[in-house]
Design a protein around this motif. Structure first.
Motif, short mmCIF file in Angstrom:
data_model
loop_
_atom_site.label_atom_id
_atom_site.label_comp_id
_atom_site.label_asym_id
_atom_site.label_seq_id
_atom_site.Cartn_x
_atom_site.Cartn_y
_atom_site.Cartn_z
N ARG A 1 0.83 -1.21 0.00
CA ARG A 1 0.00 0.00 0.00
C ARG A 1 0.87 1.26 0.00
O ARG A 1 0.60 2.21 -0.73
CB ARG A 1 -0.95 0.00 1.19
N GLU A 2 1.92 1.26 0.83
CA GLU A 2 2.82 2.41 0.90
C GLU A 2 3.56 2.65 -0.42
O GLU A 2 3.94 3.77 -0.73
CB GLU A 2 3.83 2.22 2.03
N HIS A 3 3.78 1.58 -1.17
CA HIS A 3 4.50 1.68 -2.44
C HIS A 3 3.56 1.67 -3.64
O HIS A 3 3.98 1.47 -4.77
CB HIS A 3 5.56 0.58 -2.52
N MET A 4 2.29 1.92 -3.37
CA MET A 4 1.26 2.10 -4.40
C MET A 4 1.18 0.94 -5.40
O MET A 4 1.02 1.13 -6.61
CB MET A 4 1.47 3.42 -5.13
N VAL A 5 1.29 -0.28 -4.89
CA VAL A 5 1.11 -1.46 -5.72
C VAL A 5 -0.40 -1.63 -5.94
O VAL A 5 -1.16 -1.69 -4.97
CB VAL A 5 1.70 -2.72 -5.06
N PRO A 6 -0.84 -1.68 -7.19
CA PRO A 6 -2.27 -1.84 -7.45
C PRO A 6 -2.82 -3.14 -6.84
O PRO A 6 -2.25 -4.21 -7.08
CB PRO A 6 -2.37 -1.88 -8.98
N PRO A 7 -3.89 -3.07 -6.06
CA PRO A 7 -4.48 -4.27 -5.47
C PRO A 7 -4.90 -5.31 -6.50
O PRO A 7 -5.03 -6.48 -6.17
CB PRO A 7 -5.68 -3.74 -4.70
N ALA A 8 -5.08 -4.90 -7.74
CA ALA A 8 -5.45 -5.84 -8.80
C ALA A 8 -4.32 -6.82 -9.13
O ALA A 8 -4.55 -7.84 -9.78
CB ALA A 8 -5.84 -5.08 -10.06
N LEU A 9 -3.10 -6.56 -8.64
CA LEU A 9 -1.96 -7.44 -8.92
C LEU A 9 -1.82 -8.58 -7.92
O LEU A 9 -1.21 -9.59 -8.23
CB LEU A 9 -0.65 -6.65 -8.91
N TYR A 10 -2.35 -8.42 -6.71
CA TYR A 10 -2.02 -9.40 -5.67
C TYR A 10 -3.18 -9.72 -4.74
O TYR A 10 -4.13 -8.96 -4.61
CB TYR A 10 -0.84 -8.90 -4.84
N SER A 11 -3.03 -10.87 -4.09
CA SER A 11 -3.95 -11.29 -3.04
C SER A 11 -3.14 -11.91 -1.92
O SER A 11 -2.33 -12.81 -2.18
CB SER A 11 -4.96 -12.30 -3.58
N ILE A 12 -3.34 -11.46 -0.72
CA ILE A 12 -2.61 -11.98 0.43
C ILE A 12 -3.57 -12.79 1.30
O ILE A 12 -4.56 -12.26 1.79
CB ILE A 12 -1.97 -10.84 1.24
N GLY A 13 -3.29 -14.08 1.44
CA GLY A 13 -4.07 -14.93 2.33
C GLY A 13 -5.14 -15.77 1.67
O GLY A 13 -5.70 -16.65 2.30
N GLN A 14 -5.42 -15.51 0.40
CA GLN A 14 -6.45 -16.32 -0.27
C GLN A 14 -6.21 -16.33 -1.77
O GLN A 14 -5.55 -15.45 -2.32
CB GLN A 14 -7.84 -15.78 0.02
N LYS A 15 -6.77 -17.31 -2.43
CA LYS A 15 -6.66 -17.44 -3.87
C LYS A 15 -7.67 -16.52 -4.54
O LYS A 15 -8.85 -16.54 -4.20
CB LYS A 15 -6.94 -18.89 -4.28
N GLU A 16 -7.18 -15.67 -5.43
CA GLU A 16 -8.05 -14.83 -6.25
C GLU A 16 -7.55 -14.93 -7.68
O GLU A 16 -6.34 -14.87 -7.92
CB GLU A 16 -8.01 -13.37 -5.79
N TYR A 17 -8.45 -15.11 -8.61
CA TYR A 17 -8.08 -15.32 -10.00
C TYR A 17 -7.39 -14.10 -10.60
O TYR A 17 -7.72 -12.96 -10.30
CB TYR A 17 -9.30 -15.70 -10.83
N ASN A 18 -6.41 -14.41 -11.46
CA ASN A 18 -5.65 -13.40 -12.21
C ASN A 18 -4.84 -12.47 -11.31
O ASN A 18 -4.68 -11.29 -11.60
CB ASN A 18 -6.56 -12.60 -13.13
N LYS A 19 -4.35 -13.03 -10.20
CA LYS A 19 -3.51 -12.27 -9.28
C LYS A 19 -2.36 -13.15 -8.81
O LYS A 19 -2.43 -14.37 -8.84
CB LYS A 19 -4.30 -11.82 -8.05
N ILE A 20 -1.30 -12.50 -8.33
CA ILE A 20 -0.24 -13.21 -7.63
C ILE A 20 -0.73 -13.37 -6.20
O ILE A 20 -1.13 -12.39 -5.56
CB ILE A 20 1.09 -12.44 -7.69
N CYS A 21 -0.71 -14.60 -5.72
CA CYS A 21 -1.30 -14.91 -4.42
C CYS A 21 -0.25 -15.43 -3.43
O CYS A 21 0.70 -16.11 -3.82
CB CYS A 21 -2.37 -15.99 -4.58
N LEU A 22 -0.46 -15.11 -2.18
CA LEU A 22 0.31 -15.64 -1.06
C LEU A 22 -0.67 -16.40 -0.20
O LEU A 22 -1.70 -15.85 0.22
CB LEU A 22 0.94 -14.51 -0.26
N GLU A 23 -0.35 -17.67 0.05
CA GLU A 23 -1.30 -18.50 0.79
C GLU A 23 -0.57 -19.42 1.76
O GLU A 23 0.46 -20.01 1.42
CB GLU A 23 -2.10 -19.32 -0.23
#
Length: 86
Positions: free
Chosen positions: A11-33
């Motif tokens: 958030r501090e580095h203005m990474v668009p939320p559309a690029l990633y998902s933290i903690g769960q699988k979301e389609y068309n994103k880089i995910c951390l699970e």
């Protein structure tokens, strides 16, 4: 670093939320699970996890995801952050 720290960093580095998902699988994103045997960072498409990277610790996984997102930011937008701040 943990998931909360990583989300704050993005958030501090203005990474668009559309690029990633933290903690769960979301389609068309880089995910951390969190998985039963460690942590995974991957790209999720409609049918599968693509390019799965497995990590033993949350810290290692967060840094791994940070590196993957950094590569995307540099490739898509020509922007990145100084690796020494991570």
């Amino acid at each position: 670093m943990n998931k909360k720290d990583l989300d704050t960093f993005f958030r501090e580095h203005m990474v668009p939320p559309a690029l990633y998902s933290i903690g769960q699988k979301e389609y068309n994103k880089i995910c951390l699970e969190d998985t039963s045997d460690g942590w995974e960072v991957y790209f999720s498409d409609a049918n599968a996890k693509v390019g799965v990277l497995h990590y033993d610790t949350e810290d290692a996984a967060c840094h791994g995801m940070m590196d993957e997102i950094r590569k995307c930011m540099e490739s898509f937008y020509g922007l990145t952050w100084n690796l020494s701040i991570a």
